[in-house]
Design an enzyme around this catalytic site. Structure first.
Site, PDB file in Angstrom:
ATOM      1  N   HIS A 152       1.509   4.477   1.936  1.00 39.46           N
ATOM      2  CA  HIS A 152       2.580   3.913   1.093  1.00 39.46           C
ATOM      3  C   HIS A 152       3.721   3.453   1.998  1.00 39.46           C
ATOM      4  O   HIS A 152       4.068   4.120   2.974  1.00 39.46           O
ATOM      5  CB  HIS A 152       3.075   4.944   0.082  1.00 39.46           C
ATOM      6  CG  HIS A 152       3.978   4.321  -0.933  1.00 39.46           C
ATOM      7  ND1 HIS A 152       5.310   4.085  -0.679  1.00 39.46           N
ATOM      8  CD2 HIS A 152       3.732   3.848  -2.175  1.00 39.46           C
ATOM      9  CE1 HIS A 152       5.845   3.493  -1.736  1.00 39.46           C
ATOM     10  NE2 HIS A 152       4.906   3.337  -2.662  1.00 39.46           N
ATOM     11  N   LYS A 175       6.682   9.519  -7.019  1.00 42.37           N
ATOM     12  CA  LYS A 175       7.514   9.641  -5.800  1.00 42.37           C
ATOM     13  C   LYS A 175       8.261  10.979  -5.801  1.00 42.37           C
ATOM     14  O   LYS A 175       7.722  11.975  -6.248  1.00 42.37           O
ATOM     15  CB  LYS A 175       8.455   8.435  -5.697  1.00 42.37           C
ATOM     16  CG  LYS A 175       7.701   7.106  -5.776  1.00 42.37           C
ATOM     17  CD  LYS A 175       8.540   5.916  -5.432  1.00 42.37           C
ATOM     18  CE  LYS A 175       7.685   4.659  -5.547  1.00 42.37           C
ATOM     19  NZ  LYS A 175       8.376   3.459  -5.105  1.00 42.37           N
ATOM     20  N   ASN A 186       2.953   6.382  -9.550  1.00 41.87           N
ATOM     21  CA  ASN A 186       3.449   7.139  -8.398  1.00 41.87           C
ATOM     22  C   ASN A 186       4.845   7.646  -8.738  1.00 41.87           C
ATOM     23  O   ASN A 186       5.788   6.871  -8.791  1.00 41.87           O
ATOM     24  CB  ASN A 186       3.463   6.201  -7.180  1.00 41.87           C
ATOM     25  CG  ASN A 186       4.112   6.827  -5.968  1.00 41.87           C
ATOM     26  OD1 ASN A 186       4.359   8.036  -5.932  1.00 41.87           O
ATOM     27  ND2 ASN A 186       4.393   6.016  -4.958  1.00 41.87           N
ATOM     28  N   GLU A 223       1.143  -3.990  -1.822  1.00 40.57           N
ATOM     29  CA  GLU A 223       2.519  -3.771  -2.247  1.00 40.57           C
ATOM     30  C   GLU A 223       3.476  -4.421  -1.255  1.00 40.57           C
ATOM     31  O   GLU A 223       3.830  -3.812  -0.238  1.00 40.57           O
ATOM     32  CB  GLU A 223       2.817  -2.272  -2.317  1.00 40.57           C
ATOM     33  CG  GLU A 223       1.963  -1.524  -3.315  1.00 40.57           C
ATOM     34  CD  GLU A 223       2.637  -0.229  -3.761  1.00 40.57           C
ATOM     35  OE1 GLU A 223       2.890  -0.112  -4.954  1.00 40.57           O
ATOM     36  OE2 GLU A 223       2.919   0.620  -2.911  1.00 40.57           O
ATOM     37  N   GLU A 269       6.795   3.588   1.798  1.00 38.73           N
ATOM     38  CA  GLU A 269       7.910   4.523   2.034  1.00 38.73           C
ATOM     39  C   GLU A 269       7.542   5.543   3.105  1.00 38.73           C
ATOM     40  O   GLU A 269       8.424   6.036   3.812  1.00 38.73           O
ATOM     41  CB  GLU A 269       8.326   5.182   0.709  1.00 38.73           C
ATOM     42  CG  GLU A 269       9.133   4.201  -0.141  1.00 38.73           C
ATOM     43  CD  GLU A 269       8.983   4.356  -1.642  1.00 38.73           C
ATOM     44  OE1 GLU A 269       8.557   5.423  -2.103  1.00 38.73           O
ATOM     45  OE2 GLU A 269       9.298   3.374  -2.365  1.00 38.73           O
ATOM     46  N   SER A 326       7.544  -3.325  -8.407  1.00 42.55           N
ATOM     47  CA  SER A 326       8.317  -3.696  -9.602  1.00 42.55           C
ATOM     48  C   SER A 326       7.442  -4.165 -10.760  1.00 42.55           C
ATOM     49  O   SER A 326       7.799  -5.090 -11.486  1.00 42.55           O
ATOM     50  CB  SER A 326       9.373  -4.756  -9.251  1.00 42.55           C
ATOM     51  OG  SER A 326      10.315  -4.228  -8.331  1.00 42.55           O
ATOM     52  N   GLY A 355      10.560  -1.252  -5.893  1.00 42.21           N
ATOM     53  CA  GLY A 355      11.800  -0.636  -6.353  1.00 42.21           C
ATOM     54  C   GLY A 355      12.986  -1.576  -6.381  1.00 42.21           C
ATOM     55  O   GLY A 355      14.123  -1.147  -6.557  1.00 42.21           O
TER      56      GLY A 355
HETATM   57  P1  PGA Z   1       8.026   0.324  -8.065  1.00 40.87           P
HETATM   58  O1  PGA Z   1       7.225   1.126  -6.932  1.00 40.87           O
HETATM   59  O2  PGA Z   1       7.059   0.071  -9.191  1.00 40.87           O
HETATM   60  O3  PGA Z   1       9.156   1.203  -8.455  1.00 40.87           O
HETATM   61  O4  PGA Z   1       8.466  -0.969  -7.427  1.00 40.87           O
HETATM   62  C1  PGA Z   1       5.927   0.758  -6.619  1.00 40.87           C
HETATM   63  C2  PGA Z   1       5.358   1.706  -5.610  1.00 40.87           C
HETATM   64  O5  PGA Z   1       6.067   2.131  -4.696  1.00 40.87           O
HETATM   65  O6  PGA Z   1       4.163   2.066  -5.688  1.00 40.87           O
END
Ligand code: PGA
Length: 256
Positions: free
Chosen positions: A94, A11, A9, A166, A96, A213, A172
């Protein structure tokens, strides 16, 4: 046997030109790695270019979201039918989008229905926030999110679904969930919930990823668990070496 799926992803990173250049660089590096499904998920405006760059390859393209309605007065939104021909997968729910765009469980359900109606393959993301985990509510929260997402979804759609667990506190942050934490939800809550709703064959067929992560140095331990069918990756998917390494590690662990 479920094929592992590693989805990167991107983003809100990389311009369309950068996305295409990255896709072109990824192609020789990961195209021939067999035994895992490989997906890249660029920003909407990069979808046409990336899709074209990867046409005919073994790398699939996904979109980051879609709107529940097929069209209408929803300025700034992208409808599922608009993604057809540009993306095969679509991420829904997601954290976010839940956190910054206020996407609700009910909207996740609507988006899932819209994605399926358009013939897209959904990756449904869910997970608890830190306060919920500290309060010991994570199992209940994840089950509630999954049940809400699947409300009214027909049984025949389930085997084609990808679910991504997640935990929000792990996204992140560099602070990945322990393997035991991931297994507690994936093997202990999500797969049994699918079994309860749709029967054991559906639960055995649905693919469930871990996300949060994920990096080359923690990938192998997740992939060692039979219940975890791959990863949804943010940061580590933005660099060719780390993304390719994640795919290699998944294939190695899953015996591909
Ligand atoms: P990240 O993001 O690997 O940077 O923690 C995971 C995600 O949001 O799918």
């Amino acid at each position: 046997m479920r094929t592992p799926i590693i989805a990167g992803n991107w983003k809100m990173n990389k311009t369309p030109a950068e996305s295409v250049a990255f896709a072109e660089a990824l192609l020789p590096a990961i195209n021939d790695l067999a035994g895992a499904e490989k997906v890249v998920i660029p920003t909407y405006v990069a979808l046409p270019g990336v899709n074209q760059a990867l046409a005919g390859s073994q790398i699939r393209v996904g979109a980051q979201d879609c709107h529940p309605e097929p069209s209408g007065a929803y300025t700034s939104s992208i409808a599922a039918p608009m993604l057809v021909g540009l993306a095969e997968y679509v991420v829904i729910g997601h954290s976010e989008t839940r956190q910054y765009l206020g996407v609700t469980d009910e909207q996740v359900n609507g988006k899932l229905k819209a994605a399926l109606a358009a013939g897209l393959k959904p990756i449904v993301a869910l997970g608890e926030v830190l306060e919920q985990r500290r309060a010991g509510q994570h199992r209940e929260v994840c089950q509630t999110q999954l049940r809400a997402a699947l409300d009214g979804i027909p049984a025949e759609a389930i085997p084609g679904l990808v679910i991504a667990y997640e935990p929000v506190w792990a996204i992140g942050t560099g602070e990945n969930a322990s393997v035991a934490d991931a297994e507690e939800i994936i093997g202990g809550v999500l797969r049994p919930t699918v079994a309860e709703l749709y029967g054991q064959p559906a639960a055995d067929a649905v693919r469930i990823q871990y996300g949060g992560s994920v990096k080359p140095d923690n990938m192998a331990e997740y992939m060692a668990l039979p219940d975890i069918d791959g990863a949804l990756v943010g940061g580590a998917s933005l660099k060719m070496d780390s993304f390719a390494e994640l795919i290699r590690l998944a294939i190695q662990a899953k015996g591909g």
